[in-house]
Motif scaffolding. Sequence first.
Motif, PDB file in Angstrom:
ATOM      1  N   ALA A 220       0.855  -1.190   0.000  1.00 48.44           N
ATOM      2  CA  ALA A 220       0.000   0.000   0.000  1.00 48.44           C
ATOM      3  C   ALA A 220       0.890   1.239   0.000  1.00 48.44           C
ATOM      4  O   ALA A 220       1.955   1.253   0.619  1.00 48.44           O
ATOM      5  N   ARG A 221       0.426   2.265  -0.679  1.00 52.55           N
ATOM      6  CA  ARG A 221       1.166   3.531  -0.737  1.00 52.55           C
ATOM      7  C   ARG A 221       0.173   4.684  -0.708  1.00 52.55           C
ATOM      8  O   ARG A 221      -0.904   4.609  -1.312  1.00 52.55           O
ATOM      9  N   ARG A 222       0.552   5.746   0.005  1.00 53.54           N
ATOM     10  CA  ARG A 222      -0.337   6.899   0.096  1.00 53.54           C
ATOM     11  C   ARG A 222       0.476   8.165   0.328  1.00 53.54           C
ATOM     12  O   ARG A 222       1.476   8.150   1.059  1.00 53.54           O
ATOM     13  N   THR A 223       0.043   9.244  -0.294  1.00 55.63           N
ATOM     14  CA  THR A 223       0.650  10.556  -0.110  1.00 55.63           C
ATOM     15  C   THR A 223      -0.403  11.509   0.428  1.00 55.63           C
ATOM     16  O   THR A 223      -1.518  11.578  -0.111  1.00 55.63           O
TER      17      THR A 223
ATOM     18  N   PHE B 204      12.044   5.116  17.792  1.00 60.59           N
ATOM     19  CA  PHE B 204      10.762   5.241  18.471  1.00 60.59           C
ATOM     20  C   PHE B 204       9.973   3.940  18.309  1.00 60.59           C
ATOM     21  O   PHE B 204      10.110   3.237  17.297  1.00 60.59           O
ATOM     22  N   ARG B 205       9.149   3.646  19.303  1.00 61.34           N
ATOM     23  CA  ARG B 205       8.236   2.500  19.235  1.00 61.34           C
ATOM     24  C   ARG B 205       6.819   3.026  19.076  1.00 61.34           C
ATOM     25  O   ARG B 205       6.375   3.870  19.855  1.00 61.34           O
ATOM     26  N   CYS B 206       6.124   2.515  18.068  1.00 60.66           N
ATOM     27  CA  CYS B 206       4.791   3.025  17.732  1.00 60.66           C
ATOM     28  C   CYS B 206       3.765   1.899  17.822  1.00 60.66           C
ATOM     29  O   CYS B 206       3.972   0.817  17.258  1.00 60.66           O
ATOM     30  N   TYR B 207       2.668   2.175  18.489  1.00 59.08           N
ATOM     31  CA  TYR B 207       1.575   1.208  18.638  1.00 59.08           C
ATOM     32  C   TYR B 207       0.447   1.617  17.701  1.00 59.08           C
ATOM     33  O   TYR B 207      -0.255   2.596  17.941  1.00 59.08           O
ATOM     34  N   VAL B 208       0.292   0.854  16.628  1.00 59.06           N
ATOM     35  CA  VAL B 208      -0.778   1.125  15.667  1.00 59.06           C
ATOM     36  C   VAL B 208      -2.103   0.693  16.305  1.00 59.06           C
ATOM     37  O   VAL B 208      -2.141  -0.220  17.142  1.00 59.06           O
ATOM     38  N   TYR B 209      -3.189   1.330  15.908  1.00 57.73           N
ATOM     39  CA  TYR B 209      -4.480   0.971  16.483  1.00 57.73           C
ATOM     40  C   TYR B 209      -4.863  -0.469  16.114  1.00 57.73           C
ATOM     41  O   TYR B 209      -4.393  -1.032  15.125  1.00 57.73           O
ATOM     42  N   ARG B 210      -5.715  -1.077  16.930  1.00 59.27           N
ATOM     43  CA  ARG B 210      -6.167  -2.450  16.689  1.00 59.27           C
ATOM     44  C   ARG B 210      -7.206  -2.477  15.568  1.00 59.27           C
ATOM     45  O   ARG B 210      -8.060  -1.606  15.471  1.00 59.27           O
ATOM     46  N   PHE B 211      -7.115  -3.535  14.753  1.00 51.37           N
ATOM     47  CA  PHE B 211      -8.078  -3.690  13.668  1.00 51.37           C
ATOM     48  C   PHE B 211      -8.360  -5.171  13.463  1.00 51.37           C
ATOM     49  O   PHE B 211      -7.657  -6.042  13.999  1.00 51.37           O
ATOM     50  N   LYS B 212      -9.381  -5.463  12.689  1.00 49.35           N
ATOM     51  CA  LYS B 212      -9.791  -6.841  12.412  1.00 49.35           C
ATOM     52  C   LYS B 212      -9.292  -7.272  11.041  1.00 49.35           C
ATOM     53  O   LYS B 212      -9.362  -6.524  10.070  1.00 49.35           O
TER      54      LYS B 212
ATOM     55  N   ILE C 108      -5.302   1.631   6.986  1.00 50.97           N
ATOM     56  CA  ILE C 108      -4.425   2.143   8.039  1.00 50.97           C
ATOM     57  C   ILE C 108      -3.805   3.471   7.611  1.00 50.97           C
ATOM     58  O   ILE C 108      -3.793   4.444   8.373  1.00 50.97           O
ATOM     59  N   LEU C 109      -3.286   3.520   6.383  1.00 52.39           N
ATOM     60  CA  LEU C 109      -2.675   4.763   5.901  1.00 52.39           C
ATOM     61  C   LEU C 109      -3.705   5.876   5.762  1.00 52.39           C
ATOM     62  O   LEU C 109      -3.424   7.035   6.069  1.00 52.39           O
ATOM     63  N   ARG C 110      -4.882   5.522   5.319  1.00 48.11           N
ATOM     64  CA  ARG C 110      -5.943   6.527   5.128  1.00 48.11           C
ATOM     65  C   ARG C 110      -6.357   7.155   6.459  1.00 48.11           C
ATOM     66  O   ARG C 110      -6.703   8.343   6.514  1.00 48.11           O
ATOM     67  N   ILE C 111      -6.273   6.395   7.534  1.00 42.71           N
ATOM     68  CA  ILE C 111      -6.646   6.913   8.855  1.00 42.71           C
ATOM     69  C   ILE C 111      -5.462   7.577   9.550  1.00 42.71           C
ATOM     70  O   ILE C 111      -5.591   8.664  10.128  1.00 42.71           O
ATOM     71  N   MET C 112      -4.288   6.929   9.478  1.00 43.61           N
ATOM     72  CA  MET C 112      -3.155   7.361  10.295  1.00 43.61           C
ATOM     73  C   MET C 112      -2.430   8.580   9.733  1.00 43.61           C
ATOM     74  O   MET C 112      -1.980   9.440  10.503  1.00 43.61           O
ATOM     75  N   LEU C 113      -2.279   8.675   8.423  1.00 47.10           N
ATOM     76  CA  LEU C 113      -1.486   9.778   7.872  1.00 47.10           C
ATOM     77  C   LEU C 113      -2.104  11.153   8.139  1.00 47.10           C
ATOM     78  O   LEU C 113      -1.390  12.069   8.578  1.00 47.10           O
TER      79      LEU C 113
ATOM     80  N   ARG D 182      -4.014  12.009  10.547  1.00 45.50           N
ATOM     81  CA  ARG D 182      -3.882  12.225  11.995  1.00 45.50           C
ATOM     82  C   ARG D 182      -2.438  12.588  12.348  1.00 45.50           C
ATOM     83  O   ARG D 182      -2.182  13.488  13.159  1.00 45.50           O
ATOM     84  N   PHE D 183      -1.492  11.899  11.738  1.00 42.75           N
ATOM     85  CA  PHE D 183      -0.080  12.162  11.991  1.00 42.75           C
ATOM     86  C   PHE D 183       0.294  13.586  11.565  1.00 42.75           C
ATOM     87  O   PHE D 183       0.967  14.324  12.300  1.00 42.75           O
ATOM     88  N   LEU D 184      -0.154  13.988  10.382  1.00 42.54           N
ATOM     89  CA  LEU D 184       0.166  15.339   9.903  1.00 42.54           C
ATOM     90  C   LEU D 184      -0.500  16.405  10.769  1.00 42.54           C
ATOM     91  O   LEU D 184       0.091  17.462  11.029  1.00 42.54           O
ATOM     92  N   ALA D 185      -1.726  16.136  11.219  1.00 40.53           N
ATOM     93  CA  ALA D 185      -2.413  17.094  12.089  1.00 40.53           C
ATOM     94  C   ALA D 185      -1.646  17.283  13.396  1.00 40.53           C
ATOM     95  O   ALA D 185      -1.546  18.411  13.921  1.00 40.53           O
ATOM     96  N   GLN D 186      -1.082  16.186  13.913  1.00 39.82           N
ATOM     97  CA  GLN D 186      -0.291  16.287  15.137  1.00 39.82           C
ATOM     98  C   GLN D 186       1.005  17.062  14.893  1.00 39.82           C
ATOM     99  O   GLN D 186       1.448  17.837  15.750  1.00 39.82           O
ATOM    100  N   LEU D 187       1.619  16.868  13.719  1.00 36.54           N
ATOM    101  CA  LEU D 187       2.830  17.623  13.382  1.00 36.54           C
ATOM    102  C   LEU D 187       2.535  19.119  13.311  1.00 36.54           C
ATOM    103  O   LEU D 187       3.313  19.940  13.817  1.00 36.54           O
ATOM    104  N   VAL D 188       1.433  19.471  12.667  1.00 38.65           N
ATOM    105  CA  VAL D 188       1.063  20.882  12.553  1.00 38.65           C
ATOM    106  C   VAL D 188       0.825  21.473  13.938  1.00 38.65           C
ATOM    107  O   VAL D 188       1.290  22.591  14.249  1.00 38.65           O
ATOM    108  N   LYS D 189       0.125  20.741  14.789  1.00 35.39           N
ATOM    109  CA  LYS D 189      -0.145  21.223  16.146  1.00 35.39           C
ATOM    110  C   LYS D 189       1.150  21.401  16.936  1.00 35.39           C
ATOM    111  O   LYS D 189       1.321  22.389  17.665  1.00 35.39           O
TER     112      LYS D 189
END
Length: 238
Positions: A54-57, A96-104, A204-209, A211-218
């Motif tokens: 999977a790849r996402r920008t 860094f150690r990262c805990y990805v959210y749980r999924f099915k 995962i990428l569609r949800i996490m990226l 959120r990650f960028l929003a945290q960087l901006v903040k």
Amino acid sequence: MAVSSLSINLWHPFEYSRTGRSPRLKLKHVLFAPTKRRLRVSAVSTPPKARFVARRTESVPVPQLERPLSEYMSLPASQYSVLDAERIERVDDNTFRCYVYRFKFFAFEVCPVLLVRVEEQLNGCCITLLSCKLEGSPIVVAQNDKFDAYMVNQISCGSNKSSSSLQQLSSDTVIEVSIEIPFAFRAIPAQAIESSGTQVLEQILRIMLPRFLAQLVKDYQAWASGDRSRQPLGTGEI
């Protein structure tokens, strides 16, 4: 040089008469004739594998503050905030150690735990996966020595073409996983497993990226305002 009938009988189960007519079967020569050994070779089957890619920008506009975004992105990794203490913990200055959210996945619970390294680059950084451990359902945990994972997240900043007062923050991520198909799944076509696995990675990428960028901006806004605490601002929520 002529070959006698005796020499023929030593190597062949048929004895020819002196007249050269019909051969007579010599039982003793059948019993003692050389035999070939049959070797049994058992092939070791290789377990079938599935490959997910999977790849996402993602990009977000960032208002330019008194301290520029490029200066923030040039900080050494030792000064990075972990962004979200609920999901990220620092191992050392660059790891860094990262805990990805749980999924099915096929009704089984999966929670990847990533160990990543951050390398500073011009106007950004590169996050590379060092290792990945699976937590969750027992059948999922049993796959920990049966898969390989690759991930690179290239983060960069640049000018925004639509406005000089905006900067652009971008993340270009690729994930690839190769895993032995568990026995319980081998009745399912490999193509169906690969399709489902790829969809999970894309989700995962569609949800996490974003959120990650929003945290960087903040975090950039806090840093630009003079906040030197580098305290994580995330709450672990997805």
